[in-house]
Design an enzyme around this catalytic site. Structure first.
Site, mmCIF file in Angstrom:
data_model
loop_
_atom_site.group_PDB
_atom_site.id
_atom_site.type_symbol
_atom_site.label_atom_id
_atom_site.label_comp_id
_atom_site.label_asym_id
_atom_site.label_seq_id
_atom_site.Cartn_x
_atom_site.Cartn_y
_atom_site.Cartn_z
ATOM 1 N N HIS A 1 25.236 5.955 -29.511
ATOM 2 C CA HIS A 1 23.956 6.626 -29.352
ATOM 3 C C HIS A 1 23.949 7.930 -30.146
ATOM 4 O O HIS A 1 24.982 8.392 -30.635
ATOM 5 C CB HIS A 1 23.636 6.884 -27.878
ATOM 6 C CG HIS A 1 24.648 7.720 -27.145
ATOM 7 N ND1 HIS A 1 24.730 9.093 -27.260
ATOM 8 C CD2 HIS A 1 25.638 7.355 -26.275
ATOM 9 C CE1 HIS A 1 25.700 9.548 -26.488
ATOM 10 N NE2 HIS A 1 26.280 8.515 -25.887
ATOM 11 N N HIS B 1 23.348 3.364 -19.146
ATOM 12 C CA HIS B 1 22.320 3.621 -18.139
ATOM 13 C C HIS B 1 22.654 2.888 -16.845
ATOM 14 O O HIS B 1 21.801 2.219 -16.256
ATOM 15 C CB HIS B 1 20.940 3.207 -18.661
ATOM 16 C CG HIS B 1 20.407 4.108 -19.728
ATOM 17 N ND1 HIS B 1 19.384 3.758 -20.577
ATOM 18 C CD2 HIS B 1 20.767 5.368 -20.093
ATOM 19 C CE1 HIS B 1 19.136 4.751 -21.415
ATOM 20 N NE2 HIS B 1 19.970 5.739 -21.142
ATOM 21 N N HIS C 1 13.067 13.002 -22.230
ATOM 22 C CA HIS C 1 13.080 12.729 -23.664
ATOM 23 C C HIS C 1 11.760 13.284 -24.173
ATOM 24 O O HIS C 1 10.750 12.578 -24.247
ATOM 25 C CB HIS C 1 13.212 11.232 -23.945
ATOM 26 C CG HIS C 1 14.546 10.677 -23.548
ATOM 27 N ND1 HIS C 1 14.769 9.352 -23.306
ATOM 28 C CD2 HIS C 1 15.745 11.290 -23.340
ATOM 29 C CE1 HIS C 1 16.037 9.158 -22.973
ATOM 30 N NE2 HIS C 1 16.646 10.330 -22.994
ATOM 31 N N TYR D 1 33.081 5.515 -25.204
ATOM 32 C CA TYR D 1 33.011 4.453 -24.192
ATOM 33 C C TYR D 1 33.927 3.326 -24.646
ATOM 34 O O TYR D 1 33.602 2.578 -25.567
ATOM 35 C CB TYR D 1 31.567 3.969 -24.043
ATOM 36 C CG TYR D 1 30.585 5.114 -23.940
ATOM 37 C CD1 TYR D 1 30.313 5.728 -22.716
ATOM 38 C CD2 TYR D 1 29.959 5.619 -25.086
ATOM 39 C CE1 TYR D 1 29.432 6.801 -22.641
ATOM 40 C CE2 TYR D 1 29.081 6.686 -25.011
ATOM 41 C CZ TYR D 1 28.822 7.272 -23.797
ATOM 42 O OH TYR D 1 27.950 8.332 -23.728
ATOM 43 N N GLU E 1 25.054 15.740 -26.445
ATOM 44 C CA GLU E 1 25.748 14.835 -25.524
ATOM 45 C C GLU E 1 26.559 13.759 -26.233
ATOM 46 O O GLU E 1 26.251 12.563 -26.132
ATOM 47 C CB GLU E 1 24.737 14.178 -24.591
ATOM 48 C CG GLU E 1 23.522 13.568 -25.291
ATOM 49 C CD GLU E 1 22.604 12.834 -24.324
ATOM 50 O OE1 GLU E 1 23.102 12.048 -23.507
ATOM 51 O OE2 GLU E 1 21.387 13.064 -24.394
ATOM 52 N N ASP F 1 25.487 11.658 -14.793
ATOM 53 C CA ASP F 1 24.406 12.111 -15.662
ATOM 54 C C ASP F 1 23.195 12.298 -14.757
ATOM 55 O O ASP F 1 22.575 11.323 -14.322
ATOM 56 C CB ASP F 1 24.140 11.055 -16.742
ATOM 57 C CG ASP F 1 23.128 11.498 -17.788
ATOM 58 O OD1 ASP F 1 22.329 12.407 -17.496
ATOM 59 O OD2 ASP F 1 23.126 10.919 -18.886
ATOM 60 N N GLU G 1 27.347 16.538 -21.565
ATOM 61 C CA GLU G 1 25.988 16.849 -22.014
ATOM 62 C C GLU G 1 25.531 18.192 -21.467
ATOM 63 O O GLU G 1 25.662 18.466 -20.275
ATOM 64 C CB GLU G 1 25.025 15.758 -21.532
ATOM 65 C CG GLU G 1 23.566 15.999 -21.881
ATOM 66 C CD GLU G 1 22.665 14.894 -21.362
ATOM 67 O OE1 GLU G 1 21.545 14.754 -21.888
ATOM 68 O OE2 GLU G 1 23.070 14.183 -20.417
ATOM 69 N N HIS H 1 18.579 14.834 -27.743
ATOM 70 C CA HIS H 1 17.136 14.601 -27.786
ATOM 71 C C HIS H 1 16.427 15.872 -27.338
ATOM 72 O O HIS H 1 17.026 16.747 -26.716
ATOM 73 C CB HIS H 1 16.739 13.417 -26.889
ATOM 74 C CG HIS H 1 17.246 13.523 -25.475
ATOM 75 N ND1 HIS H 1 16.665 14.335 -24.519
ATOM 76 C CD2 HIS H 1 18.310 12.934 -24.853
ATOM 77 C CE1 HIS H 1 17.335 14.227 -23.377
ATOM 78 N NE2 HIS H 1 18.342 13.396 -23.555
ATOM 79 N N ASP I 1 18.916 18.094 -17.791
ATOM 80 C CA ASP I 1 19.619 16.854 -18.144
ATOM 81 C C ASP I 1 21.067 17.214 -18.447
ATOM 82 O O ASP I 1 21.374 17.725 -19.527
ATOM 83 C CB ASP I 1 18.933 16.218 -19.354
ATOM 84 C CG ASP I 1 19.508 14.849 -19.717
ATOM 85 O OD1 ASP I 1 20.429 14.376 -19.018
ATOM 86 O OD2 ASP I 1 19.037 14.266 -20.702
ATOM 87 N N ARG J 1 31.223 11.201 -21.207
ATOM 88 C CA ARG J 1 30.104 11.873 -21.877
ATOM 89 C C ARG J 1 30.021 13.295 -21.337
ATOM 90 O O ARG J 1 30.209 13.519 -20.135
ATOM 91 C CB ARG J 1 28.781 11.131 -21.641
ATOM 92 C CG ARG J 1 27.599 11.741 -22.377
ATOM 93 C CD ARG J 1 26.398 10.805 -22.445
ATOM 94 N NE ARG J 1 25.814 10.453 -21.164
ATOM 95 C CZ ARG J 1 25.910 9.257 -20.588
ATOM 96 N NH1 ARG J 1 26.605 8.278 -21.187
ATOM 97 N NH2 ARG J 1 25.341 9.014 -19.427
ATOM 98 N N ASP K 1 0.811 -1.220 0.000
ATOM 99 C CA ASP K 1 0.000 0.000 0.000
ATOM 100 C C ASP K 1 0.841 1.266 0.000
ATOM 101 O O ASP K 1 0.395 2.325 0.418
ATOM 102 C CB ASP K 1 -0.969 0.000 1.195
ATOM 103 C CG ASP K 1 -0.234 -0.050 2.528
ATOM 104 O OD1 ASP K 1 0.992 -0.297 2.516
ATOM 105 O OD2 ASP K 1 -0.885 0.152 3.564
#
Length: 470
Positions: free
Chosen positions: A377, A267, A388, A415, A411, A284, A434, A381, A295, A432, A63
């Site tokens: 990638h 991710h 996104h 890698y 971004e 990130d 961004e 975006h 972002d 990265r 709950d």
């Protein structure tokens, strides 16, 4: 936390009194919302009805609920913050075009779960022409749909709501012998709402700038906290606290804090390891403020100093990002920032010995996707109420052109997995960078510019934190 079992006695504590929506601290200003609805009513046409359901509450376990977050479309159009609601726009409706169904005031439940605006609040604070308890939705909605041709709603998004729409259509069809016609078309609301959401208003941009500033300050604090032996979890907690202290309690997405080889997982959200001397740390993370996302990604050395190999890769990613941001200009098409980032990264990978050109020119290397093992990638975006965000990337099969008021991320990254076919000094490095970028009539505006990204500036910021105060 007390459980949600209904109380067995009538409460004596009075419910929270009705309150005014504080539009001064919120982007959903009444006048702007009214303008959005007026424009949408005109676009819908007199034979359509728009239905927008609130986001459902989501159970975390037993709950216990996840924190509630309103549907972005409903929030953008009405500002109404509560679950169990449906907004209706019915052009030329005699009793008013904007109808809001919502939870009724309930003194007993408000003691347990908090304030509700109720039907009265929907009228007073959210500009509804009419409002009804949500319990009357099945009774009232067929009346509103009668003699309309088209129902516009988030088609296919929620099976339960799809079934309810069909049940309302059946109820209207049952009135055919009375000369009442039922809608014959179901149209996705995306086409009416999402392109409008893509171009941000002055009020929205004000909120997004503030969200980016809050996240930027949190990134700076996090960088100054980092050191070998510190946990990724501690850095995440530092970021969350810094945002909450500035009024942004929630995040736009789950923060990524990846040190060492974890930065090569796009991710990675476990955030459970310990920073080691010589690691890079990729963070990130971005807060959400009044429903609008930021972002931002930065990569920095755990010990405050880039190694020569780390610096070479970092400089390459930064060069690609700066080249990509320079292409975020009104009139350029969406894919130009990505295209130029690929050119810079691919040539740099050749120069650093990570790609063997074998006589192929740069154009051929990109066509063959030789960069793909190290950069898999896109370069950005849309950004807005969703991290996104909505809005088409192509129109009529062609990349769309940038227009002032659009906001996107830029971004690029590299890698180099621990088992990659690459020189040993580069293996296990993930980078990265961004930023959140606004398209203007001239130079692009970097909303997240307050976070350092030049390597010397990062090292100076971290060194300042490590220096004892005299």
């Amino acid at each position: 936390m007390p459980n949600r079992v209904q109380p067995t006695v009538q409460p004596t504590v009075q419910p929270t009194p009705a309150r005014a929506a504080d539009q001064s601290k919120h982007p959903y200003r009444a006048a702007e919302l009214k303008r959005r609805r007026r424009a949408l009513l005109k676009a819908l046409g007199d034979d359509s009805v728009l239905l927008l359901p609130a986001a459902p509450e989501v159970i975390r376990n037993r709950d216990v609920h996840h924190p509630y977050r309103q549907s972005s479309d409903l929030a953008w159009l009405t500002g109404f913050p509560e679950p169990e609601a449906v907004a209706v726009l019915a052009p030329k409706r005699k009793d008013g075009a904007f109808v809001l169904f919502c939870r009724a005031r309930d003194p007993e439940r408000e003691i347990w779960d908090g304030f509700r605006y109720g039907v009265e609040g929907a009228l007073e604070h959210f500009g509804a022409d009419q409002a009804f308890p949500i319990s009357e939705l099945d009774e009232k909605l067929p009346e509103i749909l009668a003699d309309r041709r088209r129902v516009v709603y988030p088609l296919g998004l929620d099976d339960g709501f799809d079934r309810r729409v069909i049940s309302w259509l059946r109820a209207v069809r049952a009135l055919a012998r009375k000369g009442i016609s039922a809608p014959t078309e179901l149209v996705s609301s995306d086409r009416y709402l999402h392109e409008r959401r893509l171009i941000k208003s002055r009020s929205e941009l004000q909120t997004m700038r503030r969200a980016a500033d809050i996240s930027a300050a949190a990134h700076r604090r996090l960088m100054q906290t980092a050191q070998p032996g510190c946990s990724e979890q501690r850095l995440e907690a530092t970021f969350l606290a810094a945002c909450a202290e500035q009024g942004a309690r929630f995040q736009a997405y789950q923060p990524i804090v990846g040190s060492g080889a974890h930065a090569c997982v796009l991710h990675y959200v476990e955030n459970a390891d310990v920073l080691r001397d010589g690691d890079l740390v990729l963070v990130d993370a971005g807060c959400e403020l009044h429903g609008y996302a930021s972002d931002i990604t930065r990569t920095f050395p755990a010990n405050g100093r880039f190694s020569p190999a780390q610096r070479r890769l970092y400089d390459l990613v930064l060069k690609a990002q700066l080249a990509a941001i320079a292409k975020v200009r009104a009139g350029n098409h969406w894919n130009q920032p990505h295209k130029v980032a690929l050119e810079v990264l691919t040539q740099g990978l050749v120069d650093l010995g990570l790609i063997d050109a074998a006589g192929a020119d740069l154009k051929q290397l990109i066509k063959d996707e030789r960069y793909k093992p190290f950069f898999m990638h896109k370069t950005g975006h849309w950004l807005g109420m969703d991290v996104h965000d909505v809005g088409q990337y192509k129109q009529d099969g062609r990349w769309r052109r940038f227009e002032p008021g659009m906001v996107l991320t830029v971004e690029p990254g590299l890698y180099i997995a621990p088992d990659a076919e690459a020189p040993a000094e580069y293996r296990g490095i993930g980078i990265r960078i961004e930023d959140d970028v606004l398209v203007t009539d001239g130079e692009p505006e970097i909303l997240s510019a307050k976070v350092p990204k030049a390597p010397d500036e990062i090292e100076a910021l971290m060194a300042a934190a490590a220096t004892p105060v005299a």
